[in-house]
Design an enzyme around this catalytic site. Structure first.
Site, PDB file in Angstrom:
ATOM      1  CD  GLU A  84      -2.808  -1.528   2.204  1.00 31.39           C
ATOM      2  OE1 GLU A  84      -3.519  -2.543   2.171  1.00 31.39           O
ATOM      3  OE2 GLU A  84      -2.835  -0.705   3.132  1.00 31.39           O
ATOM      4  CD  GLU A 236      -8.257   0.724   3.997  1.00 28.76           C
ATOM      5  OE1 GLU A 236      -7.559   0.747   2.957  1.00 28.76           O
ATOM      6  OE2 GLU A 236      -8.175  -0.168   4.865  1.00 28.76           O
TER       7      GLU A 236
HETATM    8 ZN    ZN Z   1      -4.067  -2.026   4.365  1.00 25.99          ZN
END
Ligand code: ZN
Length: 352
Positions: A84, A236
């Protein structure tokens, strides 16, 4: 490609500092500093002094010894899932701005680059999901388990010395695209009130979808929330992309809001009521019980896509899982989890 970190044993501190100043992330992805603990200071362009504390691989403290009673204690973590990359690049830019003297702060900050071995192989994790391991109660079975303990210990000592407010933003990007591209998970507060000013801050970060968790978990943000009463969130920020492939313009709001958080003594925030925030509550947690667990929707379904009552969401031997109400939306669906782990979370709109 050699994925193990090089030792710094033969370097003196000045050499290590120079490597860190070149680019912090490059340094983290190459060198093992687990045997080194040291501090250095940077005189910034504005003549203020920043003290930087090397506390471990990917663990860097700023102004830890601040005696300012109004100093906030802020944990910014990224790369708890190694692939990520956008949050890692955002945090790296902030660290580099400190080491280059372009940024100073009245607060204490702990930067954490979570899972470096998994960054090196561009995977979510190496052996097990680090963001399920933040509890001292869990036995340590893997390197990720040991890393979780190291990170919990760092956060423990950081928050134990905190003066004023405690904050932890654990920055992620999702595997799937999301109808609400940026969203945050608010850990279970055990009945304590939600902080509307924190939600207003998230809205300034362009994070306008909030998911209220309804039970204890073993995530990093829940760990900080339950143990240190920190304002903590799993944030997120969009979809997973490889290093260097992120459209960083999508992150302008979160970057400038984080800089405001770091640099301003007191944040000025809009009223919660003026923010375009949508809040959801968890309705069902569907755990995979059988090897043949299958999702009944396309693999490309976006997070927060909603269903009608009785639509079949998933099935496995002996069980069919359906939406229980109209408008029930699905987040984080993943049939490839281990038996017993969460395969789907469903949510419904909620007013706070
Ligand atoms: Zn994650």
């Amino acid at each position: 490609m050699n994925h193990s970190l090089k030792t710094c044993q033969t370097f003196d501190e000045t050499q290590i500092i120079n490597l860190i100043k070149k680019d912090y992330l490059d340094f983290c992805l190459q060198y093992d500093v687990s045997e080194h603990r040291f501090e250095f200071s940077v005189i910034a362009d504005n003549n203020l002094n920043t003290s930087m504390h090397i506390l471990g691989n990917g663990i860097l403290g700023i102004n830890l010894d601040s005696t300012d009673e109004n100093a906030k204690s802020i944990v910014l973590s990224c790369g708890v899932h190694g692939n990520e990359t956008a949050p890692i690049e955002i945090c790296n830019d902030l660290v580099n701005a400190f080491t280059h003297g372009q940024l100073t702060t009245p607060h204490r900050i702990l930067f954490i680059f979570g899972n470096i071995p998994s960054m090196l192989i561009a995977e979510r994790f190496v052996e097990e999901n680090l963001n399920r391991l933040f509890s001292y109660e869990l036995p340590i079975k893997t390197n990720e388990g040991a890393r979780a303990k190291e990170l919990m210990d760092s956060v423990d000592s950081f928050f134990s010395d905190a003066k004023d407010g405690r904050y932890h933003y654990d920055l992620h990007t999702a595997i799937r695209p999301s109808k609400n591209e940026k969203f945050a998970v608010y850990p279970f507060l055990h009945g304590k009130p939600y902080s509307k000013s924190q939600l207003a801050f998230l809205s300034c970060c362009d994070v306008n979808t909030i998911l209220l968790s309804q039970s204890p978990t073993t995530t990093f943000s829940y760990f900080s929330s339950v143990n240190y009463n920190a304002h903590a969130f799993t944030v997120e920020l969009g979809k997973v992309m490889p290093f260097g492939k992120n459209d960083m313009s999508k992150f302008n709001a979160v970057r400038s809001s984080l800089i405001n958080l770091i640099t301003e003594k007191h944040l000025t925030l809009p009223a919660y009521e003026a923010c375009p925030i949508e809040v959801y509550q968890v309705n069902q947690v569907i755990n995979k019980q059988q090897e043949d667990f299958a999702l009944h929707f396309s693999d490309s379904l976006a997070n927060f896509e909603s269903f009608k009552k009785d639509d079949v969401l998933a099935s496995e031997t002996g069980k069919v899982y359906k939406a229980k109400v109209d408008g029930e939306a699905v987040v984080f669906p993943n049939a490839n989890v281990a038996i017993g782990q969460r395969a789907i979370l469903t949510v419904v709109p909620h007013k706070i």
